[in-house]
Motif scaffolding. Structure first.
Motif, PDB file in Angstrom:
ATOM      1  N   ASP A   1      -1.236  16.970 -10.343  1.00  0.00           N
ATOM      2  CA  ASP A   1      -0.850  18.125 -11.158  1.00  0.00           C
ATOM      3  C   ASP A   1       0.627  18.464 -10.984  1.00  0.00           C
ATOM      4  OD1 ASP A   1      -3.450  18.363 -12.034  1.00  0.00           O
ATOM      5  OD2 ASP A   1      -3.971  19.964 -10.629  1.00  0.00           O
ATOM      6  N   VAL A   2       1.067  18.510  -9.736  1.00  0.00           N
ATOM      7  CA  VAL A   2       2.466  18.879  -9.467  1.00  0.00           C
ATOM      8  C   VAL A   2       3.412  17.814 -10.015  1.00  0.00           C
ATOM      9  CG1 VAL A   2       4.151  19.303  -7.628  1.00  0.00           C
ATOM     10  CG2 VAL A   2       1.896  20.367  -7.519  1.00  0.00           C
ATOM     11  N   SER A   3       3.039  16.549  -9.919  1.00  0.00           N
ATOM     12  CA  SER A   3       3.886  15.483 -10.462  1.00  0.00           C
ATOM     13  C   SER A   3       4.074  15.634 -11.968  1.00  0.00           C
ATOM     14  CB  SER A   3       3.302  14.108 -10.143  1.00  0.00           C
ATOM     15  OG  SER A   3       3.371  13.852  -8.769  1.00  0.00           O
ATOM     16  N   GLN A   4       3.006  15.996 -12.652  1.00  0.00           N
ATOM     17  CA  GLN A   4       3.121  16.225 -14.093  1.00  0.00           C
ATOM     18  C   GLN A   4       4.052  17.395 -14.386  1.00  0.00           C
ATOM     19  OE1 GLN A   4      -0.804  16.601 -15.766  1.00  0.00           O
ATOM     20  NE2 GLN A   4      -1.321  14.478 -15.324  1.00  0.00           N
ATOM     21  N   GLU A   5       3.947  18.451 -13.592  1.00  0.00           N
ATOM     22  CA  GLU A   5       4.842  19.596 -13.758  1.00  0.00           C
ATOM     23  C   GLU A   5       6.298  19.185 -13.528  1.00  0.00           C
ATOM     24  OE1 GLU A   5       3.480  22.579 -11.001  1.00  0.00           O
ATOM     25  OE2 GLU A   5       1.482  22.637 -11.904  1.00  0.00           O
ATOM     26  N   ILE A   6       6.517  18.338 -12.547  1.00  0.00           N
ATOM     27  CA  ILE A   6       7.871  17.875 -12.228  1.00  0.00           C
ATOM     28  C   ILE A   6       8.452  17.116 -13.409  1.00  0.00           C
ATOM     29  CG2 ILE A   6       9.204  16.268 -10.796  1.00  0.00           C
ATOM     30  CD1 ILE A   6       7.155  17.036  -8.507  1.00  0.00           C
ATOM     31  N   TRP A   7       7.688  16.175 -13.961  1.00  0.00           N
ATOM     32  CA  TRP A   7       8.222  15.371 -15.064  1.00  0.00           C
ATOM     33  C   TRP A   7       8.415  16.200 -16.328  1.00  0.00           C
ATOM     34  CZ3 TRP A   7      11.049  11.569 -14.044  1.00  0.00           C
ATOM     35  CH2 TRP A   7      10.833  10.832 -12.885  1.00  0.00           C
ATOM     36  N   LEU A   8       7.595  17.205 -16.503  1.00  0.00           N
ATOM     37  CA  LEU A   8       7.812  18.120 -17.631  1.00  0.00           C
ATOM     38  C   LEU A   8       9.135  18.860 -17.444  1.00  0.00           C
ATOM     39  CD1 LEU A   8       6.701  19.278 -20.241  1.00  0.00           C
ATOM     40  CD2 LEU A   8       5.471  20.974 -18.880  1.00  0.00           C
TER      41      LEU A   8
ATOM     42  N   PRO B   1       7.984   7.004  -6.631  1.00  0.00           N
ATOM     43  CA  PRO B   1       8.640   7.691  -5.513  1.00  0.00           C
ATOM     44  C   PRO B   1       8.424   9.208  -5.538  1.00  0.00           C
ATOM     45  CG  PRO B   1      10.103   6.033  -6.419  1.00  0.00           C
ATOM     46  CD  PRO B   1       8.915   6.120  -7.342  1.00  0.00           C
ATOM     47  N   VAL B   2       8.448   9.806  -6.713  1.00  0.00           N
ATOM     48  CA  VAL B   2       8.223  11.253  -6.816  1.00  0.00           C
ATOM     49  C   VAL B   2       6.780  11.577  -6.450  1.00  0.00           C
ATOM     50  CG1 VAL B   2       8.042  13.189  -8.446  1.00  0.00           C
ATOM     51  CG2 VAL B   2      10.077  11.737  -8.444  1.00  0.00           C
ATOM     52  N   TRP B   3       5.828  10.813  -6.990  1.00  0.00           N
ATOM     53  CA  TRP B   3       4.426  11.070  -6.689  1.00  0.00           C
ATOM     54  C   TRP B   3       4.173  10.886  -5.193  1.00  0.00           C
ATOM     55  CZ3 TRP B   3       0.208   8.794  -4.481  1.00  0.00           C
ATOM     56  CH2 TRP B   3      -1.009   9.451  -4.669  1.00  0.00           C
ATOM     57  N   THR B   4       4.767   9.868  -4.593  1.00  0.00           N
ATOM     58  CA  THR B   4       4.586   9.618  -3.164  1.00  0.00           C
ATOM     59  C   THR B   4       5.123  10.782  -2.344  1.00  0.00           C
ATOM     60  OG1 THR B   4       4.753   7.236  -3.548  1.00  0.00           O
ATOM     61  CG2 THR B   4       5.082   7.999  -1.293  1.00  0.00           C
ATOM     62  N   TYR B   5       6.302  11.281  -2.704  1.00  0.00           N
ATOM     63  CA  TYR B   5       6.859  12.443  -2.007  1.00  0.00           C
ATOM     64  C   TYR B   5       5.909  13.631  -2.114  1.00  0.00           C
ATOM     65  CZ  TYR B   5       9.486  16.753  -1.455  1.00  0.00           C
ATOM     66  OH  TYR B   5       9.868  18.018  -1.096  1.00  0.00           O
ATOM     67  N   VAL B   6       5.457  13.918  -3.325  1.00  0.00           N
ATOM     68  CA  VAL B   6       4.576  15.060  -3.555  1.00  0.00           C
ATOM     69  C   VAL B   6       3.253  14.841  -2.814  1.00  0.00           C
ATOM     70  CG1 VAL B   6       3.286  16.365  -5.307  1.00  0.00           C
ATOM     71  CG2 VAL B   6       5.638  15.656  -5.758  1.00  0.00           C
ATOM     72  N   ARG B   7       2.741  13.625  -2.839  1.00  0.00           N
ATOM     73  CA  ARG B   7       1.469  13.314  -2.171  1.00  0.00           C
ATOM     74  C   ARG B   7       1.575  13.521  -0.669  1.00  0.00           C
ATOM     75  NH1 ARG B   7      -2.159  13.349   0.451  1.00  0.00           N
ATOM     76  NH2 ARG B   7      -3.892  11.926   0.615  1.00  0.00           N
ATOM     77  N   ARG B   8       2.718  13.256  -0.119  1.00  0.00           N
ATOM     78  CA  ARG B   8       2.896  13.433   1.317  1.00  0.00           C
ATOM     79  C   ARG B   8       3.032  14.905   1.695  1.00  0.00           C
ATOM     80  NH1 ARG B   8       6.574   8.105   1.535  1.00  0.00           N
ATOM     81  NH2 ARG B   8       4.896   6.652   2.043  1.00  0.00           N
ATOM     82  N   MET B   9       3.322  15.723   0.729  1.00  0.00           N
ATOM     83  CA  MET B   9       3.433  17.158   0.970  1.00  0.00           C
ATOM     84  C   MET B   9       2.139  17.894   0.612  1.00  0.00           C
ATOM     85  SD  MET B   9       6.422  17.460   2.244  1.00  0.00           S
ATOM     86  CE  MET B   9       6.634  19.233   2.251  1.00  0.00           C
TER      87      MET B   9
END
Length: 178
Positions: A44-51, A28-36
């Motif tokens: 890259d941004v998803s990895q930053e988010i989980w960190l 769900p997080v990756w999908t949100y980020v991918r849509r943006m």
């Protein structure tokens, strides 16, 4: 097991609980980020988010508010990435035309229409695109969208209204009628 219980267990140091939260919310997080953003930046941004989640989880005071907290981190990460790119001011993208009419039966046509919709979404202003993605594609209620975007619920509703209007106008310009 609820997200709240998983958060508490993860805060107590249970790695399995953290792994379960990641497994549950990664897509769900990756999908949100991918849509943006585009796919390369989304990874890259998803990895930053989980960190940021792993680092910040011990300080989360209300485990029951995990989902709004998570999407707030995601929103902030996307916003930071967009701000950095806009500051460089060298990138302008052109969006392709939407091909085809009506409902597609062929899987290839479905993919083309989906790509066209993503293109139209990408052309929307960031605030309106974000609200459409959170509300319709992530199925978050208005109150959670308001918390994530740090605006009143009324602002979310007005942005949704404006976003729907802009999306409708853009689709009509591309030859799609409602």
């Amino acid at each position: 097991m609820t997200d709240e219980l998983l958060v508490v267990r993860a805060q107590l140091g249970e790695r399995g609980a953290l792994a379960e939260l990641l497994a549950r919310w990664r897509m769900p997080v990756w999908t949100y980020v991918r849509r943006m953003l585009d796919a390369d930046r989304a990874d890259d941004v998803s990895q930053e988010i989980w960190l940021a989640v792993v680092r910040g989880l011990p300080r989360l005071r209300e485990p029951g508010r995990f989902v709004p907290w998570l999407f707030t981190i995601a929103r902030r990460s996307v916003t930071d990435r967009l701000r950095d790119e806009y500051a460089q001011a060298e990138e302008t993208s052109a969006f392709g035309d939407i091909a085809g009419e009506g409902i597609a039966e062929d899987p290839a046509e479905v993919m083309v229409e989906r790509a066209a919709l993503v293109s139209v979404l990408s052309a929307l202003p960031v605030l309106e695109r974000e609200i459409l993605v959170l509300f319709y594609l992530e199925d978050l209620p208005v109150e959670v969208c308001a918390h994530v975007c740090q605006v009143p619920a009324g602002t979310v509703k007005s942005r949704l209204n404006r976003a729907r209007r802009l999306l409708r106008e853009s689709l009509e310009e591309k030859g799609h009628t409602s």
